[in-house]
Design an enzyme around this catalytic site. Structure first.
Site, PDB file in Angstrom:
ATOM      1  CG  ASP A   1      -1.916   1.150   1.198  1.00 42.58           C
ATOM      2  OD1 ASP A   1      -2.342   1.532   0.095  1.00 42.58           O
ATOM      3  OD2 ASP A   1      -2.230   1.673   2.282  1.00 42.58           O
TER       4      ASP A   1
ATOM      5  CD  GLU B   1       0.366  -5.199   7.628  1.00 40.45           C
ATOM      6  OE1 GLU B   1      -0.129  -5.226   6.479  1.00 40.45           O
ATOM      7  OE2 GLU B   1      -0.072  -4.466   8.533  1.00 40.45           O
TER       8      GLU B   1
ATOM      9  CE1 TYR C   1      -3.388   1.094  10.761  1.00 41.46           C
ATOM     10  CE2 TYR C   1      -2.624  -1.151  10.404  1.00 41.46           C
ATOM     11  CZ  TYR C   1      -2.401   0.213  10.356  1.00 41.46           C
ATOM     12  OH  TYR C   1      -1.196   0.701   9.919  1.00 41.46           O
TER      13      TYR C   1
ATOM     14  CD  GLU D   1       2.025  -0.705   9.625  1.00 41.53           C
ATOM     15  OE1 GLU D   1       0.808  -0.680   9.288  1.00 41.53           O
ATOM     16  OE2 GLU D   1       2.937  -1.096   8.874  1.00 41.53           O
TER      17      GLU D   1
END
Length: 593
Positions: free
Chosen positions: A162, A414, A469, A504
């Site tokens: 991303d 990830e 997240y 993150e």
């Protein structure tokens, strides 16, 4: 491979500036031998810089394939009798280099340096033509991976990460010289015991039969504090001044190759004396518990893309100091070595990461709507991809092992981490990293599809690194449910007995969007989102690090889930603070303003 430097025996010349440039969308340049003469139909581009955003031209921005660079440089006449080398600090993602009509080197991997000995192809005092073809294609065999699709409208690059696939000569290019008998490698390992320190050194040399090696360590004032003879040894430093977070104290280690009383070659390496250790749930620097506060970052700027820029290096560091950050992760690739030099001098702590991002086809299927395929297989990331990943680790450790600011290796971001295939792929890579550098802990950034109880790679890691997240991709807009889910998972991870760094956490935020009732995308929601995470962190002793994603907004590929790129930055892409920046400053610096 030592970096170019000016010394009594070495010189360097920067080739940064405007080069001739030509895209090769049809891929004909190699067969046609474009390197054999002056490039035709060119325009000028700056080096270092990404080429994508330099022109008002979608064909340049979205180009897939070869891009050609060319310049002419005169080899200094004073280099007669010396080795002459041509070095590229980075070429994304691979390159072939010619001097005049001769191919001198090629390299795979977009973020680590490579060089060629061109002594046989140059004449001091005479000009040479340097031609480079840089290729930006991502495949299952590259790090990071991707696929190139043939469409009726031309070739299209699909990638699984991303951030935008910027390409070009992103870092400096050098012509430099050394003696024929020369030092070609140095490794230092430092130790502390009370008020004494040690600097263990090991050097490599070429053409040095019968020559001696002398090591001299000087403090920041230039005072000689220790000496040793031989290609390896241990320097004892009484009353040592350690390198520590917030205080980047450096010694200079001067290494000399000698022939009796005569100097043959010399090289100076800055050295920070410090130790790193994981003990239980603590991350220790110099034997003292350390808590990471800071960010995942990107090399990403308007117009110049991933091109290194000293102006923003200094400005970003000033903003990190203002906000109270003590560290960052080089997400998701090795940064320019000038960044690590600056971190060394200023006591900034760094988690150093390879370019292994996008190795998760479950995530790609979810985010890109692509068909689900195995991540690790003969048809996808197989033996060639594994070999490229291993080489990326070798080059990262070789380049950065002497930087005191680097305290932790992250070998992937990830990846798929819950299958037998992932274990078979990653276990030897963890072993390789520790073999290359047994002095630092090793980890990887886990993503939330492989939550606690599902992930299988953490057994190989020294530190638990989590990208989470809750409140954004899960429980979006419901911070009460997100807080419960986050705490439940972190409580589980804490039972592993390892330190946890949340590498993150963040929410996309449009600067200037304000709401009385905080809703996603607003500045108020970003503040409340981060504050919720901090409440949870403060309740779990194993959490020793909080890296907000991201330091600043950054460019991504096109898509309906991104508005002019990824907006999770605490600062805008041009470095204006959002409300969250002031909130973080209050937390990290304990200040109200």
């Amino acid at each position: 491979m030592l970096r170019p430097q000016d010394s009594p025996t070495r010189e360097r010349r920067s080739l940064d500036g405007l080069w001739q440039f030509r895209l090769d969308p049809d891929g004909v340049g190699r067969e046609a031998g474009w390197w054999r003469g002056r490039l035709q139909e060119t325009r000028e581009v700056p080096v270092p810089a990404s080429y994508n955003d330099l022109f008002a031209d979608a064909a340049v921005r979205d180009h897939v394939g070869d891009a050609w660079y060319q310049t002419t440089v005169r080899v200094p006449r004073g280099w007669a009798g010396q080795r002459v080398l041509l070095r590229f600090d980075a070429a994304t993602h691979r390159a072939v280099v010619w001097v005049d009509d001769v191919e001198v080197t090629r390299h795979e991997g977009g973020y680590t340096p490579f060089e060629a000995d061109v002594t046989a192809h140059v004449r001091p005092g005479e000009p040479i033509r340097v031609t480079v073809v840089v290729n930006n294609e991502l495949t299952w065999e590259s790090v990071p991976p991707g696929e190139v699709e043939e469409t009726p409208r031309g070739r299209r690059q699909v990638y699984f990460h991303d951030f935008f696939n910027y390409a070009g000569l992103h870092r400096s290019v050098w012509l430099h010289s050394t003696p024929h008998a020369h030092l070609d490698d140095v490794t230092v390992v430092t130790g502390l015991a009370g008020d004494s320190g040690t600097v263990e050194y090991r050097v490599g040399a070429v053409g040095a039969d019968g020559l001696g090696v002398r090591a001299v360590l000087r403090d920041a004032e230039g005072v000689e504090v220790a000496t040793a003879e031989g290609a390896s040894g241990v320097l004892q430093v009484a009353g040592v001044h350690p390198w520590r977070p917030g205080e980047g104290y450096l010694y200079d280690l001067e290494l000399s190759l000698t022939d009796g009383p005569d100097l043959v070659d010399s090289y100076v390496l800055p050295v920070g004396v410090r130790t790193v250790e994981v003990r239980g749930q603590q991350f220790l620097i110099n034997g003292e518990p350390f808590s990471f506060t800071g960010f995942g970052k990107h090399e990403d700027l308007p117009v110049r893309g991933k091109g290194h820029d000293d102006v923003f290096l200094v400005h970003d560091a000033a903003l990190m100091r203002w906000i109270g950050a003590n560290s960052f992760r080089t997400a998701h690739y090795p940064y320019a070595e000038e960044v690590l030099d600056f971190a060394d001098r200023n006591g900034i702590v760094v988690i150093d990461e390879t370019a292994a991002v996008g190795q998760n086809m479950t995530l790609a299927a979810f985010a890109l709507g692509r068909p689900k395929v195995p991540t690790f297989s003969a048809e996808t990331i197989g033996e060639a991809g594994h070999a490229a990943h291993a080489q990326a680790i070798r080059e990262l450790v070789a380049r950065d092992r002497n930087h005191p600011s680097v305290v932790l290796w992250s070998i992937a971001n990830e990846p798929e981490s819950d299958t037998d295939e992932a274990c078979a792929y990653f276990e030897p890579l963890f072993d390789l990293t520790r073999e290359l550098d047994p002095t630092r802990p090793v980890g990887f950034a886990n993503m939330m599809f492989s939550a606690y109880g599902k992930d299988r790679l953490h057994r190989y890691a020294d530190v638990v690194m989590l990208n989470r997240y809750y409140g954004w991709y899960r429980h979006a807009g419901d911070l009460v449910a997100a807080e419960e889910a986050l705490e439940a998972e972190l409580t589980g991870w804490a039972t592993e007995g390892k330190p946890i760094i949340v590498t993150e956490y963040g929410a996309d935020t449009v600067a200037g969007l304000h709401q009385v009732t905080p809703l996603p995308w607003s500045e108020e929601y970003q503040v409340e989102f981060l504050e919720m995470y901090h409440r949870v962190f403060d309740r779990i002793d194993a959490v020793v690090g909080e890296h907000v994603w991201n330091f600043a907004d950054f460019a991504t590929g096109p898509g309906t889930s991104r508005v002019d790129g990824n907006r999770k930055g605490v600062f805008t892409r041009d470095r204006r603070p959002k409300a969250a920046a002031h909130m973080l400053r209050r937390r990290w610096r304990g200040t109200g303003g």
